[in-house]
Design an enzyme around this catalytic site. Structure first.
Site, PDB file in Angstrom:
ATOM      1  N   CYS A 102     -26.778 -44.885   5.428  1.00 38.55           N
ATOM      2  CA  CYS A 102     -26.878 -43.528   5.965  1.00 38.55           C
ATOM      3  C   CYS A 102     -25.616 -42.727   5.671  1.00 38.55           C
ATOM      4  O   CYS A 102     -24.555 -43.274   5.359  1.00 38.55           O
ATOM      5  CB  CYS A 102     -27.062 -43.557   7.488  1.00 38.55           C
ATOM      6  SG  CYS A 102     -28.510 -44.441   8.067  1.00 38.55           S
ATOM      7  N   ASP A 146       1.205 -16.159 -14.711  1.00 34.16           N
ATOM      8  CA  ASP A 146       0.531 -15.077 -14.009  1.00 34.16           C
ATOM      9  C   ASP A 146       1.524 -14.283 -13.155  1.00 34.16           C
ATOM     10  O   ASP A 146       2.199 -14.836 -12.275  1.00 34.16           O
ATOM     11  CB  ASP A 146      -0.564 -15.670 -13.115  1.00 34.16           C
ATOM     12  CG  ASP A 146      -1.460 -14.607 -12.531  1.00 34.16           C
ATOM     13  OD1 ASP A 146      -2.493 -14.312 -13.145  1.00 34.16           O
ATOM     14  OD2 ASP A 146      -1.108 -14.068 -11.459  1.00 34.16           O
TER      15      ASP A 146
END
Length: 506
Positions: free
Chosen positions: A39, A450
């Protein structure tokens, strides 16, 4: 890059399953020896006794030991293993190649060769880290995808087999029976859960938190008319090629009385069964559904500059792109212009060179596909507003993709990818890192050149140069890409519109 542990501490697993903590969904699975079933930690069934439980790092390991997936919590809905989220680790790259179907038509030796490993060494790594061999991992993933299609759609079983990558219905039936002890048709219950006849609906799980609004905001400002539509709650796009095009829509799965679903809703229209697995894979990468946000935030929050950003916007993900070539072209067009200007120029290019769509799709608001490398390599760019150097670079990218000098191969490390792309004219480190970040969804890609990032890290109004920024970001590895988007988002929300220029996030 060091490998993370394959399982959390057993005490953490025990607490997570007893509390049904969705942050651990897909991080481990709970197998119950008395029932033979495994599960998710969020399973709503009454929790079994601790002495009957065995924890596994992934579904393939549980199935390799003979456990069957739970029909109630449906392990096929769990997010991908966050420990092996995209990156440079050899297992992560191998899993990405398996997801792309490398083992469908080739032996394990071919996968090992792409990773520059021996077959025995690759198998040993998988067993040590995942608890199952590569073939077992591939088989489990195919069967779980088939199980989801059988449960959630009305696709005929034959088409489910094709969608899951099986060469024949007989092989699919045999594999399904061996793994799940039932025939595929026996899984089909409650027809009301199936999608309408004009499309398919699939649930794509993620680990919370997830800032879906921020994801849509980023994509909305870059949406290409005629190809994409994005409103306040949904992303819609045309996909496919000139031979077979369809469209998809992504939105949040609605919450129920039991609480949030922690899933996105994927609607698919006109997608051939053989393309379903690739389509789902692309959407999962594009919306970064397999990230483990709690672990990423815990690592990045050690930096005092990032900690308040993580608290302010939990669950911020990497917004990747649908197609690598599209992102590469957009990154070149977006060099040193505003986001709005880049979108306008890219829309013009798409309208001129993109394959027009049939009337059926035009009625949905789609006009054309994004251009192919073949359409751009010798295309006439006159009148589009692009400068000569940008045109030359776009043509160089198209030619290099066609002859194999560059690609979007997940088997390559970040350094290998950047080296190949920067060998092309007009592609510098910033563009190559941006391509890795948005075309591949690489979690550690970092465009240090950047200007927005260089100004965003200091808080005293100064600016770091690329070398200093690289040094500062070493502590953020292997999740520098997430730091990038937190800093970009903070800068975008803090700065006036006129400031979104010059190497700003495209």
């Amino acid at each position: 890059m060091s490998s993370p542990p394959p399982l959390p501490d057993p005490a953490v697993c025990e607490q997570a399953r007893l509390s049904r903590d969705a942050r651990f969904d897909g991080v481990f699975f709970t197998a119950v020896r008395t029932t033979g079933i495994y599960c998710r930690p969020v399973c709503p069934a009454p929790p079994p006794r601790a002495e009957n439980v065995t924890y596994y790092a992934n579904a393939a390991a549980a199935q390799a030991d003979g456990f069957r997936p739970c029909l109630r919590c449906r392990p096929e809905l769990a997010p991908g293993d966050g420990h092996w989220h995209r990156g440079d680790d050899v297992v992560a790259r191998a899993l990405a190649l398996i997801d792309r179907g490398v083992l469908d038509d080739a032996p394990l030796a071919a996968l090992a060769a792409q990773l520059h490993l021996g077959e025995r060494q690759l198998r040993r790594l998988f067993v040590e880290r995942l608890g199952a061999a590569p073939i077992g991992v591939r088989g489990t993933r195919r069967l779980l995808f088939a199980k989801q299609l059988l449960t959630e759609t009305a696709l005929p079983v034959t088409e489910v087999a094709l969608a899951a990558g099986f060469a024949s219905l007989r092989r699919f039936n045999t594999a399904f029976r061996e793994a799940y002890r039932m025939a595929p048709r026996d899984l089909r219950r409650q027809p009301g859960v199936a999608a309408a006849s004009d499309g398919l609906v699939l649930r794509l799980g993620y680990r919370p938190p997830y800032n879906f609004a921020a994801m849509l905001d980023f994509l909305r400002s870059r949406a290409l008319p005629g190809i994409e539509r994005i409103d306040e709650a949904r992303y819609t796009r045309v996909v496919g090629d000139a031979a077979a095009a369809g469209w998809l829509r992504v939105s949040h799965w609605p919450a129920t009385a039991a609480g949030p679903a922690h899933a996105l809703r994927l609607e698919l229209h006109g997608i051939a069964p053989t393309r379903l697995q690739d389509t789902v894979r692309r959407v999962r990468r594009m919306f970064d559904l397999d990230a483990e946000p709690t672990a990423i935030a815990a690592h990045l929050a050690q930096d005092p500059r990032l900690a308040p950003l993580l608290r302010a916007r939990p669950g911020l993900r990497l917004p990747s792109g649908w197609d690598g070539f599209e992102i590469a072209v957009r990154s070149v067009i977006g060099q040193q212009v505003s986001v709005a200007a880049a979108r306008t120029l890219t829309a013009r290019l798409s309208q001129r060179f993109g394959h027009p769509l049939p009337e059926m799709l035009a009625a949905q608001g789609f006009a054309h596909l994004f251009p192919t490398p073949e359409a751009l390599v010798d295309g006439d760019f006159d009148g589009l507003g692009l400068i000569g150097s940008r045109i030359a670079t776009i043509r160089a990218i198209a030619a290099a993709l066609l002859d194999g000098r560059v690609d979007f191969d997940p088997a390559r490390t970040l350094d290998e990818t950047v080296a190949r792309w920067t060998a092309l004219p007009g592609i510098g480190p910033w563009t190559a890192q941006y391509i890795a970040l948005r075309a591949l969804g690489h979690p550690d890609a970092f465009p240090a050149q950047d200007l927005v990032l260089q100004k965003a890290v200091p808080t005293d109004g100064s600016r770091l140069d690329a070398r200093a920024l690289q040094a500062r970001a070493q502590a953020w590895r292997p999740w520098r890409g997430y730091a990038v988007f937190h800093l970009w988002r903070d800068a975008a929300l803090s700065a006036p519109p006129a400031a979104t220029r010059s190497r700003s996030p495209r």
